[in-house]
Scaffold this active site. Structure first.
Site, PDB file in Angstrom:
ATOM      1  N   HIS A 383      59.564  36.745 104.613  1.00 36.17           N
ATOM      2  CA  HIS A 383      60.641  36.366 103.689  1.00 36.17           C
ATOM      3  C   HIS A 383      61.540  37.522 103.309  1.00 36.17           C
ATOM      4  CE1 HIS A 383      58.989  32.310 102.654  1.00 36.17           C
ATOM      5  NE2 HIS A 383      57.848  32.901 102.963  1.00 36.17           N
ATOM      6  N   LYS A 574      69.816  33.778  89.919  1.00 40.18           N
ATOM      7  CA  LYS A 574      68.826  34.240  90.888  1.00 40.18           C
ATOM      8  C   LYS A 574      68.231  35.520  90.316  1.00 40.18           C
ATOM      9  CE  LYS A 574      72.276  34.528  93.949  1.00 40.18           C
ATOM     10  NZ  LYS A 574      71.882  34.007  95.249  1.00 40.18           N
ATOM     11  N   ARG A 575      67.148  36.043  90.940  1.00 39.46           N
ATOM     12  CA  ARG A 575      66.616  37.313  90.465  1.00 39.46           C
ATOM     13  C   ARG A 575      67.715  38.375  90.456  1.00 39.46           C
ATOM     14  NH1 ARG A 575      60.968  37.659  89.846  1.00 39.46           N
ATOM     15  NH2 ARG A 575      61.433  39.767  89.202  1.00 39.46           N
ATOM     16  N   LYS A 580      71.615  41.592  95.771  1.00 37.97           N
ATOM     17  CA  LYS A 580      72.245  40.294  95.479  1.00 37.97           C
ATOM     18  C   LYS A 580      73.616  40.461  94.836  1.00 37.97           C
ATOM     19  CE  LYS A 580      67.730  38.012  94.885  1.00 37.97           C
ATOM     20  NZ  LYS A 580      67.672  36.872  95.837  1.00 37.97           N
ATOM     21  N   THR A 682      67.853  29.944  98.670  1.00 43.50           N
ATOM     22  CA  THR A 682      67.621  28.496  98.576  1.00 43.50           C
ATOM     23  C   THR A 682      68.418  27.925  97.404  1.00 43.50           C
ATOM     24  OG1 THR A 682      65.592  29.054  97.403  1.00 43.50           O
ATOM     25  CG2 THR A 682      65.368  28.334  99.681  1.00 43.50           C
ATOM     26  N   LYS A 686      70.654  24.257  96.746  1.00 44.68           N
ATOM     27  CA  LYS A 686      70.616  23.390  95.571  1.00 44.68           C
ATOM     28  C   LYS A 686      72.037  23.159  95.048  1.00 44.68           C
ATOM     29  CE  LYS A 686      66.177  25.464  94.713  1.00 44.68           C
ATOM     30  NZ  LYS A 686      65.482  26.598  94.091  1.00 44.68           N
TER      31      LYS A 686
HETATM   32  C1  26Q Z   1      54.658  42.047  96.424  1.00 50.19           C
HETATM   33  C2  26Q Z   1      53.722  43.020  96.131  1.00 50.19           C
HETATM   34  C3  26Q Z   1      53.277  43.207  94.830  1.00 50.19           C
HETATM   35  C4  26Q Z   1      53.767  42.402  93.829  1.00 50.19           C
HETATM   36  C5  26Q Z   1      54.691  41.420  94.115  1.00 50.19           C
HETATM   37  C6  26Q Z   1      55.143  41.249  95.414  1.00 50.19           C
HETATM   38  C7  26Q Z   1      56.138  40.210  95.717  1.00 50.19           C
HETATM   39  C8  26Q Z   1      56.195  39.021  95.021  1.00 50.19           C
HETATM   40  C9  26Q Z   1      57.161  38.075  95.307  1.00 50.19           C
HETATM   41  C10 26Q Z   1      57.066  40.409  96.734  1.00 50.19           C
HETATM   42  C11 26Q Z   1      58.034  39.445  97.025  1.00 50.19           C
HETATM   43  C12 26Q Z   1      58.080  38.272  96.299  1.00 50.19           C
HETATM   44  C13 26Q Z   1      59.072  37.221  96.524  1.00 50.19           C
HETATM   45  C14 26Q Z   1      59.970  37.247  97.481  1.00 50.19           C
HETATM   46  C15 26Q Z   1      60.975  36.184  97.620  1.00 50.19           C
HETATM   47  O1  26Q Z   1      61.091  35.296  96.776  1.00 50.19           O
HETATM   48  N1  26Q Z   1      61.743  36.191  98.706  1.00 50.19           N
HETATM   49  C16 26Q Z   1      62.758  35.163  98.920  1.00 50.19           C
HETATM   50  O2  26Q Z   1      62.158  34.111  99.644  1.00 50.19           O
HETATM   51  C17 26Q Z   1      63.041  33.011  99.733  1.00 50.19           C
HETATM   52  C18 26Q Z   1      62.287  31.884 100.414  1.00 50.19           C
HETATM   53  O3  26Q Z   1      62.143  32.141 101.773  1.00 50.19           O
HETATM   54  C19 26Q Z   1      64.312  33.393 100.466  1.00 50.19           C
HETATM   55  O4  26Q Z   1      65.187  32.297 100.424  1.00 50.19           O
HETATM   56  C20 26Q Z   1      64.971  34.601  99.820  1.00 50.19           C
HETATM   57  O5  26Q Z   1      66.052  35.035 100.612  1.00 50.19           O
HETATM   58  C21 26Q Z   1      63.955  35.714  99.674  1.00 50.19           C
HETATM   59  O6  26Q Z   1      64.516  36.807  98.957  1.00 50.19           O
END
Ligand code: 26Q
Length: 853
Positions: A383, A574-575, A580, A682, A686
């Site tokens: 991702h 978004k985050r 972004k 995503t 929406k």
């Molecule tokens: C990793 C290590 C330690 C703590 C937290 C994490 C962690 C947690 C969540 C790393 C990444 C995430 C989330 C990533 C994320 O949401 N990525 C998004 O995924 C979406 C679904 O595929 C995409 O549409 C987005 O482009 C992408 O940024």
């Protein structure tokens, strides 16, 4: 350490007889529902009276319990049908499931909305009010977690035997407050008032090992056996939530694990005479599932996070293997044929070595057999394209916490590197590049490489993303195993994001083209010709207007800012992350503010700009960007000369239930990441579905959105991914700023301290970042092109008829972005599951087995 077996298990696995399940289907008419709600309220919950004005808590609980019965009834039938069919299953392993609220979605999918509304009305309650009392299940950071939730909805709707496995965090994504422009995090104790949707299943508790050491010895058959001894164990207790399909009687399961201390914690420490230490140790065990990690680079490498990851992988795999043994005994020859694991990023990738361990150490399989099973069952979804976001674990930490797993990772690596060396003899640089272990002062395990080596499928989440993975991040692996790589463009479920979130637009669509779109989103295409029908456009515009009023009310309540629904609603939620580029958005707002102040308003389209999102608690720049938004908002909104022409608001605590109001009420969707950085996005989908027009770069799924809707219905700007790579050399933002009078005056106003009168230097880090020749996000580079695209959007908006046409065409072209399509593709290319319909309820008459999920 003593091993006490779970006393509940033998009892419950052997006890239930079919008799226990023999009962006629529950009624689904309003009267029966009302009767059940009353019974739950008065008897099960033991409440006497509900006095007006009191909290809706118990009426809500009673309603959920009545609905949950209908779900669990169907869940048992679905399980039975899967079992009878001997169906292959897929398991979606994810550290995050961002479910949001459940009641409205469950009613929609069961088809019980009207009946429940009527039942509650007879009891003197308003369904919408009860729906709003539910806390969001915020067990995810953002896109990746919400994607998992949308996937589950689509799998149940498509009648695919898919089960979700995750963690039941006590505290989900933190709640965000804004104090003097600063983000303040507050723990999200979402379970405080109980969670009536879930059912604890203590009889399926699993034991997870940590620390300790391994003992290698040959067994009686002469084979080498490895024992993991002296471990500190923790129990994993499952909680099941039903996942209903749309109007099809299928209900799948999401199983979330909670950590609990073993009895030994009490006994060992108690015998050693230290009661308080025993309680403390118990606490440490239960801490494993206490809190969701925010996606925060500063939290990387934290041991607790690795514990969580292994906890999920081990508990879920043990669960699946135990069920296999119950049904097939010790014969694993058909295991790979009937099971598939989808890894949601590398977060659960411990599953690769853990499945090896369980098969070899606990189920007597040879390395070769086990590896064959692993590499025929594991599939990995990536991702992210940001190299710094690829997960790594220090070998030292990994080996301490999971000694047996580290041995297995080493063995996998040794065998893998032998294969690489055979293919490219003498290419040592390649061996070092591809090794699962990154050498250095502190050697690290590269989790993405481990996932790729252990999987038969590796996918990205949008066309561009998948292509860039193959050509960049995973190039060597693509060269070795091109057949493993594939794309699965993300989607969102139209049940939540259109049918449930936007009832007015849904009703209009259904009146016009029927309700087939709810399960076949492509049918929205039928709306396209109506874009030319003035009467339909008028109705469409009226719906948008009503939804904008709903959004304006949220903004009034949560931001104390007045949005006029006549203005264009321009939204970025978004985050908060530099890639972004919320900054680019604010620069545009400052540009408009200057235009107004300079009287350059011959033609000016009134705009309300809404920005929302959480910053990782340790991400300094993201937090400063929030402050920047808030301070610019204060100045702009407080300036009497600006009036209704421009508003800016920062929406605190952006979450799933807020997006359900935001997307329907938006005109313009901001998807403005630096090209090549957003894997898919995503939120973009929406917004599109709800009739917002996108202003965006050629990044992630934006490219496919534009392909579907046509470039005349999309406001494109910015460098391409390739141009971004080239622009890095010799990037000179100061020169760009000096050469662009609009950008120059924007920067000068910010640099003058206009937005931070009493806090000198507050925005220096932001100014520095934009002016840095090393700015990886190229904010200044895309400014001109962004402003021009915004001007085109503003001009288009002035022609309301033309805008409404574009809005309709965006919804009409959004068919591709249903997770129904995404799940069909995962199933056709990766999972290969049969679709299994449960026996219709009325024919079943209680005939379900005692299967042991
Ligand atoms: C990793 C290590 C330690 C703590 C937290 C994490 C962690 C947690 C969540 C790393 C990444 C995430 C989330 C990533 C994320 O949401 N990525 C998004 O995924 C979406 C679904 O595929 C995409 O549409 C987005 O482009 C992408 O940024």
């Amino acid at each position: 350490m003593k091993r006490t077996s779970n006393p509940l298990k033998p009892l419950l696995v052997s006890q239930p007889t079919d008799k226990l399940f023999e009962q006629p289907p529950l009624g689904v008419d309003a009267d029966t529902l009302a009767l059940d709600v009353r019974r739950y309220f008065a008897l099960f919950l033991g409440r006497y009276k509900h006095s007006r004005g009191r909290s809706t808590h118990y009426p809500y609980q009673a309603t959920v319990l009545a609905i949950r019965d209908r779900l669990n009834e169907r869940l048992n039938n679905t399980r039975h049908a899967y079992e009878v069919a001997g169906a292959k299953h897929a398991y979606y392993l994810s550290l995050e499931f961002l479910m949001g609220r459940t009641l409205n979605n469950a009613l929609l999918n069961l088809g019980l909305g009207e009946e429940t509304e009527q039942a509650l009305r007879t009891l003197g309650f308003d369904l919408d009010e009860l729906i709003d009392t539910e806390a969001d299940a915020g067990l995810g950071n953002g896109g990746l977690g919400r994607l998992a939730a949308c996937f589950l909805d689509s799998c149940a709707t498509l009648q695919l035997p898919v089960m979700g496995y995750g963690i039941r965090y006590e505290y989900g994504m933190f709640r965000q407050h804004i104090e003097n422009g600063q983000q303040v995090e507050e723990p999200d104790h979402w379970l405080r008032n109980g969670n009536p949707w879930e059912l604890e299943k203590p009889e399926h508790t699993r034991r997870i090992q940590y620390y300790g050491r391994t003992v290698h010895q040959s067994g009686p058959d002469g084979r080498l056996r490895v024992a993991w001894v002296d471990s500190h164990d923790v129990l994993a207790v499952p909680y099941d939530t039903p996942i209903p399909g749309y109007w099809n009687n299928t209900v799948n399961v999401l199983r979330l694990w909670k950590a609990a201390a073993t009895d030994e914690f009490d006994l060992d420490e108690f015998n050693a005479g230290s009661y308080t230490e025993s309680v403390a140790a118990k606490n440490a065990a239960e801490n494993i599932t206490m809190v969701l990690y925010p996606n925060d680079a500063s939290e990387n490498g934290k041991e607790l996070r690795l514990r969580q990851q292994y906890f999920l992988a081990s508990a879920s795999l043990q669960d699946i293997l135990a069920r296999w043994e119950d049904q097939h005994g010790k014969d694993f020859s058909r295991f790979a044929e009937l099971n598939c694991f989808q890894l949601n990023d590398t977060h659960p990738s411990c599953a690769v070595p853990e499945l090896m361990r369980l098969l070899i150490d606990e189920h007597d399989q040879s390395w070769e057999t086990a590896w064959d099973i692993v590499t025929r069952t594991m599939a990995y979804t990536n991702h992210t394209l940001l190299p710094e976001a690829l997960e790594k674990w220090s070998v030292r930490l990994f080996g301490q916490l999971l000694p047996r797993l580290l041995e297995i990772v080493y063995e996998i690596n040794a065998r893998f590197l032998t294969e690489v060396a055979r293919r490219w003899p003498g290419d040592n640089a390649r061996l070092a590049r591809m090794s699962l272990i990154e050498e250095g002062p502190e050697p690290q395990i590269r989790m993405a490489y481990l996932a790729i080596v252990g999987s038969f499928s590796v996918n990205g989440v949008a066309e561009l993303h998948s292509r860039l993975l193959q050509q960049g991040l995973f190039r060597d692996f693509h060269e070795l195993w091109p057949w493993k790589f594939n794309n699965k463009t993300n989607g969102v479920t139209q049940r939540r994001w259109l049918a449930s979130a936007n009832p007015l637009q849904s009703q209009l669509i259904t009146e016009t083209i029927g309700d087939g779109w709810i399960t076949r989103l492509d049918e929205l295409r039928k709306l396209a010709p109506l874009a030319d029908d003035p009467a339909f456009r008028a109705r469409w515009a009226a719906v948008k207007r009503a939804n904008k009023e709903r959004l304006a009310e949220l903004v009034r309540k949560d931001c104390q800012v007045e949005f006029n629904p006549d203005a264009m609603f321009d939204v970025q939620v978004k985050r908060i992350h530099e890639y972004k580029r919320q900054l680019l958005n604010v620069l545009h707002v400052v540009h408009l503010y200057i235009r107004i102040k300079q009287g350059e308003i011959g033609t000016f389209t009134p705009r309300c700009v809404l920005i929302g999102g959480k910053a990782a608690p340790g991400y300094f720049m993201a937090k400063r960007i929030i402050t920047f938004v808030c301070k610019v908002a204060e100045v702009v909104n407080g300036d009497p000369t600006v009036r209704d022409r421009l508003k800016l608001a920062f929406l605190p605590d952006y979450r799933v239930s807020a997006m359900e109001i935001i997307a329907p009420g938006s005109d313009l969707s901001e998807q403005i990441s630096t090209a090549g950085k957003e894997a898919s996005g995503t939120g973009n989908m929406k917004f599109m579905m709800n009739g917002a027009v996108t202003i965006g770069t050629l990044d992630g799924a934006n490219i496919e959105i534009r392909e579907e809707v046509g470039d005349e219905n999309f406001f494109l700007f910015g460098l391409t991914a390739r141009e971004v790579e080239d622009a890095r050399n010799g990037y000179n933002p100061d020169a760009i700023i000096a050469a662009d009078p609009d950008l120059k005056r924007v920067m000068e106003l910010i640099e003058s301290g206009h937005f931070n009168q009493f806090q000198p230097g507050l925005f220096d880090p932001i100014i520095k970042a934009i002016r840095s020749p090393h700015d990886p996000w190229l904010v200044a580079a895309d400014f001109r092109s962004y402003i021009d695209a915004q001007d085109r959007a503003a001009e288009t908006y002035r022609d309301q008829d033309r805008w409404t046409r574009m809005s309709i065409l965006n919804t009409a072209a959004s068919g591709k972005f249903s997770t129904d399509r995404t799940m069909e593709e995962y199933n056709a290319d990766i999972w290969k599951l049969p679709k299994v319909a449960p026996t219709p309820m009325q024919q079943l008459g209680g005939q379900v087995s005692n299967c042991c999920i």
